[in-house]
Motif scaffolding. Structure first.
Motif, PDB file in Angstrom:
ATOM      1  N   GLY A 313      -1.191  -8.382  -5.239  1.00 24.21           N
ATOM      2  CA  GLY A 313      -1.109  -9.600  -6.052  1.00 24.21           C
ATOM      3  C   GLY A 313       0.239  -9.798  -6.726  1.00 24.21           C
ATOM      4  N   ILE A 314       1.297  -9.283  -6.109  1.00 19.23           N
ATOM      5  CA  ILE A 314       2.629  -9.403  -6.706  1.00 19.23           C
ATOM      6  C   ILE A 314       3.133 -10.848  -6.522  1.00 19.23           C
ATOM      7  N   GLN A 315       3.674 -11.395  -7.607  1.00 16.52           N
ATOM      8  CA  GLN A 315       4.201 -12.769  -7.571  1.00 16.52           C
ATOM      9  C   GLN A 315       5.698 -12.722  -7.319  1.00 16.52           C
ATOM     10  N   GLY A 316       6.274 -13.846  -6.937  1.00 10.29           N
ATOM     11  CA  GLY A 316       7.739 -13.906  -6.797  1.00 10.29           C
ATOM     12  C   GLY A 316       8.122 -14.432  -5.440  1.00 10.29           C
ATOM     13  N   LEU A 317       9.305 -15.052  -5.385  1.00 14.52           N
ATOM     14  CA  LEU A 317       9.746 -15.711  -4.148  1.00 14.52           C
ATOM     15  C   LEU A 317      10.681 -14.832  -3.325  1.00 14.52           C
ATOM     16  N   ASP A 318      11.294 -13.849  -3.954  1.00 14.89           N
ATOM     17  CA  ASP A 318      12.268 -13.003  -3.256  1.00 14.89           C
ATOM     18  C   ASP A 318      11.539 -11.903  -2.478  1.00 14.89           C
ATOM     19  N   ASP A 319      11.569 -12.006  -1.146  1.00 16.17           N
ATOM     20  CA  ASP A 319      10.810 -11.064  -0.318  1.00 16.17           C
ATOM     21  C   ASP A 319      11.205  -9.609  -0.568  1.00 16.17           C
ATOM     22  N   PHE A 320      12.498  -9.355  -0.696  1.00 12.28           N
ATOM     23  CA  PHE A 320      12.915  -7.961  -0.895  1.00 12.28           C
ATOM     24  C   PHE A 320      12.401  -7.412  -2.224  1.00 12.28           C
ATOM     25  N   ALA A 321      12.472  -8.234  -3.268  1.00 10.22           N
ATOM     26  CA  ALA A 321      11.991  -7.767  -4.578  1.00 10.22           C
ATOM     27  C   ALA A 321      10.491  -7.467  -4.505  1.00 10.22           C
ATOM     28  N   VAL A 322       9.744  -8.357  -3.834  1.00 13.74           N
ATOM     29  CA  VAL A 322       8.286  -8.149  -3.724  1.00 13.74           C
ATOM     30  C   VAL A 322       8.000  -6.893  -2.891  1.00 13.74           C
ATOM     31  N   ALA A 323       8.760  -6.722  -1.802  1.00 14.39           N
ATOM     32  CA  ALA A 323       8.548  -5.558  -0.924  1.00 14.39           C
ATOM     33  C   ALA A 323       8.813  -4.256  -1.689  1.00 14.39           C
ATOM     34  N   HIS A 324       9.905  -4.221  -2.444  1.00 15.06           N
ATOM     35  CA  HIS A 324      10.209  -2.999  -3.218  1.00 15.06           C
ATOM     36  C   HIS A 324       9.120  -2.725  -4.252  1.00 15.06           C
ATOM     37  N   GLU A 325       8.653  -3.776  -4.885  1.00 11.34           N
ATOM     38  CA  GLU A 325       7.594  -3.581  -5.882  1.00 11.34           C
ATOM     39  C   GLU A 325       6.306  -3.098  -5.214  1.00 11.34           C
ATOM     40  N   ALA A 326       6.039  -3.609  -4.001  1.00  5.74           N
ATOM     41  CA  ALA A 326       4.824  -3.178  -3.280  1.00  5.74           C
ATOM     42  C   ALA A 326       4.898  -1.674  -2.966  1.00  5.74           C
ATOM     43  N   ILE A 327       6.081  -1.214  -2.585  1.00  6.73           N
ATOM     44  CA  ILE A 327       6.225   0.219  -2.286  1.00  6.73           C
ATOM     45  C   ILE A 327       6.063   1.030  -3.581  1.00  6.73           C
ATOM     46  N   ALA A 328       6.635   0.504  -4.670  1.00  9.44           N
ATOM     47  CA  ALA A 328       6.479   1.199  -5.961  1.00  9.44           C
ATOM     48  C   ALA A 328       5.008   1.257  -6.368  1.00  9.44           C
ATOM     49  N   LYS A 329       4.274   0.184  -6.117  1.00  9.25           N
ATOM     50  CA  LYS A 329       2.830   0.154  -6.447  1.00  9.25           C
ATOM     51  C   LYS A 329       2.065   1.179  -5.600  1.00  9.25           C
ATOM     52  N   THR A 330       2.455   1.295  -4.341  1.00 16.93           N
ATOM     53  CA  THR A 330       1.798   2.251  -3.438  1.00 16.93           C
ATOM     54  C   THR A 330       2.001   3.672  -3.984  1.00 16.93           C
ATOM     55  N   ARG A 331       3.253   3.944  -4.348  1.00 18.94           N
ATOM     56  CA  ARG A 331       3.607   5.248  -4.914  1.00 18.94           C
ATOM     57  C   ARG A 331       2.795   5.534  -6.188  1.00 18.94           C
TER      58      ARG A 331
END
Ligand code: NZQ
Ligand code: ZN
Length: 386
Positions: A313-331
């Motif tokens: 459920g990460i918000q934001g338009l910048d794909d790279f920022a969302v992708a990095h946050e998704a990996i951080a969430k996984t961790r």
């Protein structure tokens, strides 16, 4: 979407008391090999209940106990000998993935003339098997509803997966209450394993498989929701039930058929288990975020951003920022929420001397994966996870 054949012949009996369906073994004869692990089934009463039902159904039981986590070919050979000596007609596994996997190769080995290790190295040799039944006690591998088995020969540091249609269970009992006694550690490892199976199918080069992608996202959200509930409340029926059913679907072909490429995190983990005998789900949790970071690029960022938006459920338009946050969430999910060991040192791997050999073997196993990995890529991932 790729072309595929989808066929799951396993009868699933799900829910409290489903073990009564063990009476159905009588359809395959009256001599069963009962296979189990280190004794958890005796401590939680499943063993007594199973013997009672089988006795009433007129099924005579020969036992093979002591199947190891990361089951050994030596144990499989003992099972095959018992089947051949005693004229066994079916194999009943009661336990987690290790017990079910060992049972599958025993069942195929019983109808094979050579050494059962041949069936592990070359799945095309597994053409016939005794009927396989299972009572699942740990939600993780999906072995209860798939054709795969993973067997180790620790004397050679080898752990290989095999799989054949004849090794799909005929019937499996899935009673979520049987998983109430699973430890925190194994509950977390099982959740990581089922998530990894989903990731292996979800991150694919096939872009036209919407159904599979949406199923994966639903499975992942279910696992992320229910894993922590099962940790906090081991006897929460719905949390255990959702994990159990999600795990079966992560690998039974539902989300892989028509969509998946070769897997790549699993081959890397199998090398860790082959060399260091670590718990499969823990190895996967440690490697997954390191792998995600390694393969994130302009080519893959849209997939990881979609994962972040749809699963976390990460918000934001910048794909790279969302992708990095998704990996951080996984961790964060694996290492904080689920309390899992965060690196290879934490599971007792104290040197990197085998990384090159392991990476070479894993690279061979992951040809054709989402992002093809060379030996050097894999060494880098091992080092990042170290
Ligand atoms: O041996 P017992 O005493 O039963 O104890 C087991 C074992 O120590 C315990 N346990 C199981 N159910 C329990 C319980 N303890 C308390 N209460 C219960 N209800 O848990 C420990 C781990 O069991 P194991 O069967 O090893 O775990 P899991 O189900 O995670 O299986 C792991 C194996 O499956 C392979 C893995 O590589 C590994 O060898 N995999 C099999 C796959 C497949 N067939 O499709 C795919 C997977 O990716 C995986 O590779
Ligand atoms: Zn797995």
């Amino acid at each position: 979407m790729y072309d595929f054949t989808f066929h799951i012949p396993t009868r699933i009996n799900f829910g409290r008391g489903a073990i009564s369906h063990l009476s159905e073994l009588a359809e395959s004869g009256n001599k069963a090999l009962l296979v189990y692990g280190g004794g958890s089934i005796k401590r939680n009463g499943i063993y007594d209940e199973a013997l009672r039902i089988l006795g009433e159904a007129g099924v005579e039981v020969t036992e093979l106990s002591g199947v190891e986590p990361n089951p050994r070919i030596q144990t499989v050979r003992r099972g095959v000998e018992l089947c051949k000596e005693q004229g066994i007609q079916m194999v009943l596994a009661i336990g987690g993935g290790s017990t079910i996997d060992a049972s599958k190769v025993i069942a195929a080995g019983a109808l094979y003339d050579g050494d059962p290790w041949d069936l592990v190295l070359d799945s095309s040799k597994a053409v016939r098997a005794l009927p396989i039944y299972s009572v699942l006690t740990l939600a993780a591998t999906g072995s209860e509803m798939d054709c795969f088995a993973v067997i180790s020969d620790m004397t050679k540091n080898e752990k290989w997966g095999t799989g054949a249609p004849c090794m799909v269970p005929t019937m499996s009992v899935l009673d979520p209450t049987y998983t109430f006694s699973v430890s925190r550690r194994q509950t977390a490892a099982g959740t990581a394993d089922m998530m990894s199976h989903t990731f292996e199918n979800y991150f694919t080069r096939e872009k036209g498989a919407d159904v599979q992608k949406e199923f994966c996202e639903g499975l992942l959200r279910t696992m992320v929701k229910n894993g922590p509930v099962a940790l906090a409340h081991p006897d929460d029926y719905d949390a255990r039930a959702n994990l159990m059913w999600a795990a079966s679907h992560a690998i039974n072909g539902l989300v892989g058929a028509g969509s998946a490429n070769a897997w790549c995190v699993h081959p890397m983990e199998h090398e860790l288990s082959a060399f260091y005998d670590i718990t499969h789900g823990e190895g996967l949790a440690i490697l997954t975020p390191a792998w995600m970071e390694h393969v994130l690029s302009v080519d893959t960022v849209a997939d990881f951003a979609r994962y972040g938006r749809r699963v976390w459920g990460i918000q934001g338009l910048d794909d790279f920022a969302v992708a990095h946050e998704a990996i951080a969430k996984t961790r964060e999910f694996f290492f904080q929420t689920m309390g899992m060991p965060a690196n290879l040192r934490a599971v007792g791997i104290t040197d990197d001397k085998n990384f090159e050999v392991m990476a070479q073997k894993a690279a061979d196993g992951s040809k054709g994966s989402y992002v093809p990995l060379t030996k050097d890529d894999i060494v880098e991932i091992y080092r990042a996870a170290f």
